[in-house]
Every structure is written in structure tokens, then in C-alpha cells.
Design an enzyme around this catalytic site. Structure first.
Site, PDB file in Angstrom:
ATOM      1  N   GLU A 281       0.768  -1.174  -0.017  1.00 59.37           N
ATOM      2  CA  GLU A 281      -0.023  -0.186  -0.098  1.00 59.37           C
ATOM      3  C   GLU A 281       0.780   1.187   0.114  1.00 59.37           C
ATOM      4  O   GLU A 281       0.461   2.325  -0.543  1.00 59.37           O
ATOM      5  CB  GLU A 281      -0.910  -0.099   1.212  1.00 59.37           C
ATOM      6  CG  GLU A 281      -2.030   0.923   1.036  1.00 59.37           C
ATOM      7  CD  GLU A 281      -3.139   0.640   2.038  1.00 59.37           C
ATOM      8  OE1 GLU A 281      -3.221  -0.301   3.067  1.00 59.37           O
ATOM      9  OE2 GLU A 281      -4.185   1.776   2.259  1.00 59.37           O
TER      10      GLU A 281
ATOM     11  N   HIS B 171       6.909 -26.775  -0.287  1.00 53.57           N
ATOM     12  CA  HIS B 171       6.278 -27.818  -0.872  1.00 53.57           C
ATOM     13  C   HIS B 171       5.042 -27.246  -1.704  1.00 53.57           C
ATOM     14  O   HIS B 171       4.004 -27.867  -2.031  1.00 53.57           O
ATOM     15  CB  HIS B 171       5.944 -29.114   0.146  1.00 53.57           C
ATOM     16  CG  HIS B 171       6.979 -29.444   0.615  1.00 53.57           C
ATOM     17  ND1 HIS B 171       7.496 -30.951   0.262  1.00 53.57           N
ATOM     18  CD2 HIS B 171       7.750 -28.975   1.825  1.00 53.57           C
ATOM     19  CE1 HIS B 171       8.322 -31.008   1.042  1.00 53.57           C
ATOM     20  NE2 HIS B 171       8.632 -30.169   2.099  1.00 53.57           N
TER      21      HIS B 171
ATOM     22  N   LYS C 283     -13.903   2.707  -2.274  1.00 47.10           N
ATOM     23  CA  LYS C 283     -14.783   3.595  -1.099  1.00 47.10           C
ATOM     24  C   LYS C 283     -15.814   4.123  -1.740  1.00 47.10           C
ATOM     25  O   LYS C 283     -16.868   4.030  -1.076  1.00 47.10           O
ATOM     26  CB  LYS C 283     -13.839   4.353  -0.473  1.00 47.10           C
ATOM     27  CG  LYS C 283     -12.734   3.486   0.393  1.00 47.10           C
ATOM     28  CD  LYS C 283     -12.313   4.371   1.570  1.00 47.10           C
ATOM     29  CE  LYS C 283     -10.913   3.777   2.148  1.00 47.10           C
ATOM     30  NZ  LYS C 283     -10.197   4.684   2.828  1.00 47.10           N
TER      31      LYS C 283
HETATM   32  O1  PA5 Z   1      -2.732   2.327   5.968  1.00 54.03           O
HETATM   33  C1  PA5 Z   1      -3.788   2.687   5.841  1.00 54.03           C
HETATM   34  O2  PA5 Z   1      -3.968   3.739   5.967  1.00 54.03           O
HETATM   35  C2  PA5 Z   1      -5.142   1.727   5.605  1.00 54.03           C
HETATM   36  O3  PA5 Z   1      -4.939   0.589   5.242  1.00 54.03           O
HETATM   37  C3  PA5 Z   1      -6.296   1.966   6.655  1.00 54.03           C
HETATM   38  O4  PA5 Z   1      -5.558   1.353   7.683  1.00 54.03           O
HETATM   39  C4  PA5 Z   1      -7.614   1.410   6.585  1.00 54.03           C
HETATM   40  O5  PA5 Z   1      -8.083   1.669   5.337  1.00 54.03           O
HETATM   41  C5  PA5 Z   1      -8.164   1.403   7.623  1.00 54.03           C
HETATM   42  O6  PA5 Z   1      -8.633   2.774   8.067  1.00 54.03           O
HETATM   43  P1  PA5 Z   1      -9.222   3.284   9.500  1.00 54.03           P
HETATM   44  O7  PA5 Z   1      -7.992   3.071  10.372  1.00 54.03           O
HETATM   45  O8  PA5 Z   1      -9.168   4.884   9.168  1.00 54.03           O
HETATM   46  O9  PA5 Z   1     -10.561   2.778   9.585  1.00 54.03           O
END
Ligand code: PA5
Length: 463
Positions: free
Chosen positions: A294, A323, A437
Site C-alpha cells: 500500500e 512444498h 470506497k
Molecule cells: O494504511 C492505511 O491507512 C489503511 O490501510 C487503513 O489502515 C485502513 O484503510 C483502515 O482505515 P481506518 O483506520 O481509518 O479505519
């Protein structure tokens, strides 16, 4: 004394004719490029955008978290985290690596002083239904974790749980079973907490989701489950100190970032496999997958130009996946680097019976243990990959305890932001997830959001 060593010999060309990086480059072009990335990170830290580096020394916050967690003891048998992504993966990493699952494996509530810890990070009705049906709501505490306070999956889980709590313990008592971990000022979860009087813990505004495990996000549930969060922070502080240097070969996170980045951009080795030889680190590999993927997968560079960067992180498990995936790593496309994680010491190495065996295949030399066997499996796999010119590195933990895990966590967080600057992208953002989203909101019929254009359910392109 640090418990973590990065052994990168199998990424270098040490003997004549070998593949890999010429070691001279570590003090040459790669060293200079890393120094620049290190300075970029230092500048960002001074600018206040990389708060995760400061968490190991945020002792007041940690004390408050420990106090809040201590308040749960004796009152609850189960603690459930409702969160997703960075609000869940780090907690699972702490729990699985440090053994808080043991209680779930059968110890009676009377014998165990700490609650079991569960992480609910999906809206799959089967898994959530199964979990909720197992729990006694009167003895269960829910920690709703969302930095933004607006994540649809987490808020949906909260609604489900809040209704069950109201039903089983009563609407007034329900708030005794809840704590929200969220931004200190902003977001719907923060708003609701104020309105209905639910206690909260803050996620520092300059700490993003996937960098938040050492804040209340990971520490509160871990402390509630009886894990030594102080030692985790101390370990992370040790690694933060080791990563203060801009000298590549002395900075463990710098070495990981530089060599994985170079393998990608110079050799097209853009699949980065994270393969612990330790089941307790399987969740850690999933945490790294999110952090690496990410943070580095971006369409636009820091200079505003199209970037389309991003190595593909792939979690695997040794020896199990020898394996399964190893054939692909050995003979498939030469587009991978394998990053092994090993642990030198085992609490209980488990001897393998060395009494005379009926057949040679059952014979193990005297004194051999499962722990030695898994170490041999790793050594053999790393050597086999090297022989086939398949690059790999090994991150070795002297032992897997809270301090070593803290070091490992900080190492990968630092490596990720170094890699961001080496790739020329912002590792702290995730703009690519926004459109999905918005479509979810649109499909839920929320005002201000359009659903995606979709084919009719009975379209002809299905079989
Ligand atoms: O790294 C990030 O920002 C995302 O993966 C968030 O952790 C994830 O979308 C969850 O977001 P939030 O903590 O606002 O619910």
C-alpha cells in the site's frame, strides 16, 4: 543489544561469476543514493509527517494505554478488535508473534488472568457470526479501531456489535464494553464517542493506519491480552536508533530498502517474497505485505509525474511453502527476491526421536530437534536459491520476544519510507483505494456518491 541481523550476502556477487550486486557499490552509488533517501526521511520527520518514528519514546501515551488495558482485567474473558487494514494487521501480528492466542487454545478462564484477543477485520457474515456466537457478550469487550473513524466495514461491525450488546447487557451497560481508538479530533467515530459517552484512545494525527501498530491501535489490545508492550516499544526504540545513520551498511532498514529497490528497478525483480521460518511470524508477513504494497504502489511520483511503481509483496511460510511455492521461486520467472525471516532460539526445540529407526528415511542424527530441522530447511533453501542465481536475504532474530518483535516492526516501517523515497513516491498515502470506497457508498445508496456503471445481472458475458 540488538536481536535483529540482516544478512544480505545472497544478494551480493561475492564469488567470481555470481549474480547480485557488486559489494563496491554499497559504498559507491547505492550508498550515495541511500544517503539522499535518508536525508529525505529525516526532513519529513522534522516536518512532523512521520510520527511513527516517535511512538517508541511516547512513554506518557504508552502509560495511559497500559492503564486503560489494566482496567479490563478480571472483568472480561474476550477482547475483540473491530478494525481493518492498518487498524487490524498489526494487532494480529503482536498477538500471534507473542503468543496471546494460548488462552484460546484451552486454558480455563479462572486460570488465565488475561482475556483472549480476537481481531475481526472482515464483514464476512460467516466468520463474524461464528465469532459472535462463541462469545458471552456479558464478558466481552470491543475495541473499535479506525484512524479515520469512517471506514465502512468497521462501522458496520460496530453497528452489529452495539445492537447485540444492547440486547444482551442493556443499552446503558453497553458503553462499559466499548472503547474507540481513533483520531483525537476528527471523524464520525470521534463524534459518536462524544455523543454517547464511550471512552477513547487517540491515534496521533501524524501516524497513518499501516504505521500505527505502536500507537494505541496495537498497544491497547496487546496490553489487554497481557503482552509486554513496554518491551515492544523498547525494541522499536533500539531499531530507531540503529536507523539514525545515513551510512548504508550500518543501517538495517536502509540495506533492506536499497537492495529490494535495486533488485526491482535494475533487474525487474519486483515480486518481494516475505517468508518466515516461524509460524508465529506468519501474521507479521501479512502485515509487511500491506505496509510494502500500500505504501509503494503508486501511480504518481513525488514530482507529480506518472510513476506506476510498486513491488508486489508476497507472503509465504517456510518450511511449508517449500512444498508449494518454492518450485516457482527456483525455476519460474526470475522476477523475485526472497526475504527470509528466521529465529535462532526456540523455547522448546522438541527433540526428534533418535532411537533406531525401521527405515533410513526415519533416521535423524542423535540430538536433532525440530528447531534444528527448520533452521536446516531455511539454510538449504537459501543456498539452493543462490546456486540458481535467485537472490535472497535473511533477517535473523536471536529470539522471538517482545523486544525483537519491536525491532522488526520498526525496521520494516523505516525500510518502507526509505523505499518510498528511493522509488520517488509518497509512502504515506493510499489514493488508489478511494474510488472503490466511493463506489461502496454509491452502492449503499448514500447521497453524494454515484454507484459504478455496471452491466445488467443477466449480461451475456458469463458462463
Ligand atoms: O494504511 C492505511 O491507512 C489503511 O490501510 C487503513 O489502515 C485502513 O484503510 C483502515 O482505515 P481506518 O483506520 O481509518 O479505519
Amino acid at each position: 543489544m540488538s536481536a535483529v541481523t540482516v544478512d544480505y550476502r545472497n544478494l551480493l556477487a561475492i564469488d567470481e561469476g555470481e549474480a547480485g550486486v557488486d559489494p563496491a557499490r554499497l559504498a559507491g552509488d547505492l550508498g550515495s543514493r541511500f544517503r539522499e533517501a535518508h536525508e529525505d526521511v529525516q526532513r519529513a520527520r522534522r516536518g512532523g509527517s512521520m510520527g511513527f518514528f516517535d511512538l517508541p519514546r511516547a512513554l506518557d501515551a504508552a502509560a495511559r494505554i497500559r492503564r486503560a488495558a489494566a482496567g479490563l482485567r478480571g472483568r472480561f474473558d474476550d477482547v475483540v478488535v473491530l478494525g481493518i487494514g492498518g487498524s487490524a494487521l498489526g494487532t494480529r501480528t503482536l498477538r500471534d508473534a507473542l503468543g496471546a492466542g494460548d488462552r484460546a487454545r484451552g486454558t480455563s478462564a479462572a486460570a488465565a488472568p488475561h482475556p483472549r484477543l480476537h481481531v475481526a477485520d472482515n464483514v464476512d457474515p460467516h466468520s463474524i457470526g461464528a465469532l459472535l456466537n462463541r462469545l458471552d457478550m456479558r464478558r466481552t469487550f470491543f475495541n473499535v479501531v479506525s484512524k479515520s473513524g469512517s471506514t465502512t466495514e468497521t462501522l458496520a461491525l460496530y453497528r452489529v456489535v452495539a445492537e447485540r450488546l444492547a440486547r444482551d447487557v442493556g443499552p446503558d451497560q453497553a458503553r462499559e464494553h466499548l472503547l474507540f481508538t481513533t483520531d483525537p479530533r476528527r471523524g464520525p467515530l470521534r463524534g459518536l464517542a462524544g455523543e454517547v459517552g464511550i471512552p477513547t484512545l487517540p491515534v496521533p494525527p501524524n501516524v497513518g493506519g499501516r504505521f500505527s501498530v505502536l500507537s494505541a491501535v496495537g498497544l491497547f489490545p496487546a496490553a489487554a491480552a497481557g503482552l509486554d508492550v513496554t518491551a515492544v516499544l523498547q525494541g522499536a526504540a533500539r531499531m530507531e536508533e540503529r536507523c539514525r545513520t545515513g551510512e548504508l551498511t550500518r543501517n538495517p532498514a536502509g540495506v533492506v530498502a536499497t537492495l529490494l529497490h535495486r533488485a526491482d528497478v535494475e533487474r525487474g525483480q519486483r515480486v518481494h517474497v516475505f517468508m518466515p521460518y516461524c509460524d508465529r511470524l506468519r501474521s507479521f508477513a501479512l502485515w509487511v505485505q500491506q505496509l510494502w504494497g500500500e505504501s509503494l504502489g503508486k501511480a504518481t511520483g513525488l514530482d507529480g509525474r506518472p510513476a506506476a511503481t510498486g513491488p508486489t509483496p508476497l507472503p509465504a511460510a517456510g518450511a511449508t511453502d517449500q512444498h508449494s511455492l518454492l518450485q516457482l521461486f527456483m525455476e519460474g520467472p526470475a522476477d523475485k527476491v526472497v526475504c527470509f525471516l528466521t529465529v535462532d532460539a526456540a523455547d522448546d526445540p522438541i527433540p526428534i526421536d533418535d532411537a533406531p529407526a525401521p527405515l533410513p528415511a526415519f533416521e535423524f542424527p542423535e540430538g536433532h530437534t525440530l528447531h534444528q530441522l527448520i533452521a536446516i530447511e531455511h539454510a538449504a533453501t537459501a543456498a539452493a536459491l543462490r546456486t540458481r542465481k535467485r537472490p535472497n536475504l535473511t533477517i535473523r532474530l536471536a529470539k522471538l520476544d517482545a523486544g525483537a518483535l519491536g525491532e522488526l516492526i520498526l525496521l520494516f516501517q523505516a525500510a518502507t519510507v526509505y523505499a518510498g523515497f528511493l522509488y520517488g513516491v509518497d509512502p504515506l498515502t493510499q489514493p488508489g483505494v478511494e474510488l472503490g470506497k466511493r463506489y461502496v457508498h454509491g452502492l449503499l445508496g448514500r447521497s453524494g456518491y454515484d454507484p459504478p456503471r455496471m452491466e445488467e445481472a443477466n449480461h451475456p458475458w458469463q458462463v
